[in-house]
Design a protein around this motif. Sequence first.
Motif, PDB file in Angstrom:
ATOM      1  N   VAL A 275       0.856  -1.185   0.000  1.00  0.00           N
ATOM      2  CA  VAL A 275       0.000   0.000   0.000  1.00  0.00           C
ATOM      3  C   VAL A 275       0.892   1.235   0.000  1.00  0.00           C
ATOM      4  N   GLU A 276       0.412   2.280  -0.642  1.00  0.00           N
ATOM      5  CA  GLU A 276       1.124   3.554  -0.640  1.00  0.00           C
ATOM      6  C   GLU A 276       0.582   4.416   0.490  1.00  0.00           C
ATOM      7  N   VAL A 277       1.487   4.960   1.296  1.00  0.00           N
ATOM      8  CA  VAL A 277       1.113   5.811   2.418  1.00  0.00           C
ATOM      9  C   VAL A 277       1.554   7.241   2.107  1.00  0.00           C
ATOM     10  N   SER A 278       0.581   8.146   2.062  1.00  0.00           N
ATOM     11  CA  SER A 278       0.871   9.564   1.838  1.00  0.00           C
ATOM     12  C   SER A 278       0.693  10.305   3.157  1.00  0.00           C
ATOM     13  N   LEU A 279       1.725  10.984   3.606  1.00  0.00           N
ATOM     14  CA  LEU A 279       1.701  11.712   4.871  1.00  0.00           C
ATOM     15  C   LEU A 279       1.780  13.205   4.614  1.00  0.00           C
ATOM     16  N   ARG A 280       0.972  13.953   5.356  1.00  0.00           N
ATOM     17  CA  ARG A 280       0.994  15.408   5.265  1.00  0.00           C
ATOM     18  C   ARG A 280       0.910  15.981   6.680  1.00  0.00           C
ATOM     19  N   THR A 281       1.891  16.777   7.070  1.00  0.00           N
ATOM     20  CA  THR A 281       1.855  17.449   8.365  1.00  0.00           C
ATOM     21  C   THR A 281       0.991  18.697   8.233  1.00  0.00           C
ATOM     22  N   LEU A 282      -0.137  18.694   8.920  1.00  0.00           N
ATOM     23  CA  LEU A 282      -1.087  19.804   8.821  1.00  0.00           C
ATOM     24  C   LEU A 282      -0.740  20.941   9.770  1.00  0.00           C
ATOM     25  N   ARG A 283      -0.126  20.589  10.884  1.00  0.00           N
ATOM     26  CA  ARG A 283       0.245  21.612  11.865  1.00  0.00           C
ATOM     27  C   ARG A 283       1.387  21.086  12.716  1.00  0.00           C
ATOM     28  N   ALA A 284       2.361  21.941  13.009  1.00  0.00           N
ATOM     29  CA  ALA A 284       3.472  21.600  13.888  1.00  0.00           C
ATOM     30  C   ALA A 284       3.602  22.712  14.913  1.00  0.00           C
ATOM     31  N   GLY A 285       2.903  22.583  16.038  1.00  0.00           N
ATOM     32  CA  GLY A 285       2.899  23.609  17.066  1.00  0.00           C
ATOM     33  C   GLY A 285       3.759  23.234  18.246  1.00  0.00           C
ATOM     34  N   ARG A 286       3.794  24.120  19.241  1.00  0.00           N
ATOM     35  CA  ARG A 286       4.618  23.868  20.419  1.00  0.00           C
ATOM     36  C   ARG A 286       4.051  22.750  21.286  1.00  0.00           C
ATOM     37  N   THR A 287       2.722  22.653  21.349  1.00  0.00           N
ATOM     38  CA  THR A 287       2.091  21.640  22.183  1.00  0.00           C
ATOM     39  C   THR A 287       1.526  20.489  21.370  1.00  0.00           C
ATOM     40  N   HIS A 288       0.922  20.801  20.228  1.00  0.00           N
ATOM     41  CA  HIS A 288       0.270  19.788  19.409  1.00  0.00           C
ATOM     42  C   HIS A 288       0.774  19.830  17.976  1.00  0.00           C
ATOM     43  N   SER A 289       0.867  18.647  17.371  1.00  0.00           N
ATOM     44  CA  SER A 289       1.145  18.508  15.946  1.00  0.00           C
ATOM     45  C   SER A 289       0.077  17.605  15.353  1.00  0.00           C
ATOM     46  N   THR A 290      -0.372  17.928  14.148  1.00  0.00           N
ATOM     47  CA  THR A 290      -1.441  17.164  13.510  1.00  0.00           C
ATOM     48  C   THR A 290      -0.966  16.667  12.153  1.00  0.00           C
ATOM     49  N   VAL A 291      -1.199  15.377  11.901  1.00  0.00           N
ATOM     50  CA  VAL A 291      -0.718  14.725  10.691  1.00  0.00           C
ATOM     51  C   VAL A 291      -1.882  13.998  10.025  1.00  0.00           C
ATOM     52  N   GLN A 292      -1.887  14.006   8.705  1.00  0.00           N
ATOM     53  CA  GLN A 292      -2.878  13.261   7.924  1.00  0.00           C
ATOM     54  C   GLN A 292      -2.177  12.138   7.176  1.00  0.00           C
ATOM     55  N   ALA A 293      -2.805  10.966   7.155  1.00  0.00           N
ATOM     56  CA  ALA A 293      -2.269   9.834   6.406  1.00  0.00           C
ATOM     57  C   ALA A 293      -3.354   9.257   5.509  1.00  0.00           C
ATOM     58  N   GLU A 294      -2.984   8.936   4.283  1.00  0.00           N
ATOM     59  CA  GLU A 294      -3.899   8.255   3.371  1.00  0.00           C
ATOM     60  C   GLU A 294      -3.227   6.981   2.887  1.00  0.00           C
ATOM     61  N   LEU A 295      -3.929   5.871   3.017  1.00  0.00           N
ATOM     62  CA  LEU A 295      -3.438   4.594   2.499  1.00  0.00           C
ATOM     63  C   LEU A 295      -4.176   4.292   1.205  1.00  0.00           C
ATOM     64  N   SER A 296      -3.406   4.072   0.135  1.00  0.00           N
ATOM     65  CA  SER A 296      -3.990   3.799  -1.178  1.00  0.00           C
ATOM     66  C   SER A 296      -3.439   2.487  -1.713  1.00  0.00           C
ATOM     67  N   GLN A 297      -4.250   1.844  -2.523  1.00  0.00           N
ATOM     68  CA  GLN A 297      -3.855   0.567  -3.122  1.00  0.00           C
ATOM     69  C   GLN A 297      -4.517   0.460  -4.492  1.00  0.00           C
ATOM     70  N   GLU A 298      -3.708   0.144  -5.499  1.00  0.00           N
ATOM     71  CA  GLU A 298      -4.206   0.005  -6.869  1.00  0.00           C
ATOM     72  C   GLU A 298      -4.936   1.273  -7.333  1.00  0.00           C
ATOM     73  N   GLY A 299      -4.410   2.420  -6.896  1.00  0.00           N
ATOM     74  CA  GLY A 299      -4.977   3.696  -7.320  1.00  0.00           C
ATOM     75  C   GLY A 299      -6.235   4.109  -6.585  1.00  0.00           C
ATOM     76  N   ARG A 300      -6.667   3.327  -5.571  1.00  0.00           N
ATOM     77  CA  ARG A 300      -7.886   3.629  -4.831  1.00  0.00           C
ATOM     78  C   ARG A 300      -7.553   3.968  -3.388  1.00  0.00           C
ATOM     79  N   PRO A 301      -8.123   5.048  -2.833  1.00  0.00           N
ATOM     80  CA  PRO A 301      -7.914   5.333  -1.413  1.00  0.00           C
ATOM     81  C   PRO A 301      -8.618   4.284  -0.559  1.00  0.00           C
ATOM     82  N   ARG A 302      -7.906   3.760   0.412  1.00  0.00           N
ATOM     83  CA  ARG A 302      -8.461   2.721   1.280  1.00  0.00           C
ATOM     84  C   ARG A 302      -8.792   3.246   2.673  1.00  0.00           C
ATOM     85  N   LEU A 303      -7.995   4.181   3.143  1.00  0.00           N
ATOM     86  CA  LEU A 303      -8.134   4.660   4.521  1.00  0.00           C
ATOM     87  C   LEU A 303      -7.627   6.087   4.592  1.00  0.00           C
TER      88      LEU A 303
END
Length: 258
Positions: free
Chosen positions: A58-86
């Motif tokens: 599966v291909e995992v695409s990661l994007r850091t949405l925010r990197a703060g002093r207390t909290h950081s938020t990350v998005q991950a998408e798992l894709s397979q055969e060109g289709r998003p799975r998660l």
Amino acid sequence: MPAEKDLESIGDGWLLRGGPNGGYLASMAMHAMTRAVPGRSPLAATVQFLSRPKVGEVEVSLRTLRAGRTHSTVQAELSQEGRPRLLAVATFTEQGTFDEDGASAAFEHRPMPAVPDPEQSVPLPLDRLTGSFEQRLDRRAPSAETVEFLKGATSGPAQVGGWTRFADGTPLGATTVPLLMDSWPPPPHRHFGFGGGVVTVDLTVHWRGRPGDGWHFVWFESTLLRHGYAEIDGLLWRPDGVLVAQSRQLARYTPPTE
């Protein structure tokens, strides 16, 4: 920030009802997102299950949405055969947030239930459970009545759970907490009887403490089934009674046909 892409592999050791267990997939996403925020601990995650993947790359695409002093938020998408799975979004916090020393708890109205020790508890009967996932966990219910539904009879309210650990002795880590929050047969099975279909739409996990080694106690409840959808609330405690995580699933439920 631009997305970072990597490749992961879904193994054949975590299959359930023909596909990978949702908690296993959520833990895979959490492990990948943790690499994007080194030195931070997961605090909250929401996972949307878009389509069922299969064993393989599966291909995992990661994007850091925010990197703060207390909290950081990350998005991950798992894709397979060109289709998003998660699709997952997780917030991480400072490494020492869950250290017990110096913690100032305000209140806790849901302590761990008084239940027998694992050695006095009832092993989960696996006769009607299929899939490699079922062999990866050691699960023991607080009473035989709790799991009577797995022998073909309805046995009580939509509540289920018990002591749980990895069968090979692997300790529970922060990124594998979502796997334990999806580790028992769904509570509606106990109310309606085993054999219904449950498909998770959404899984949300809140980390509330640091996991330990060995056994943990999990408990799942459903209080509303309407329009074909049920919620499943989960709680996870360490043996010393410290709450490690809370979860909520929204799942599509199909009752048994017999």
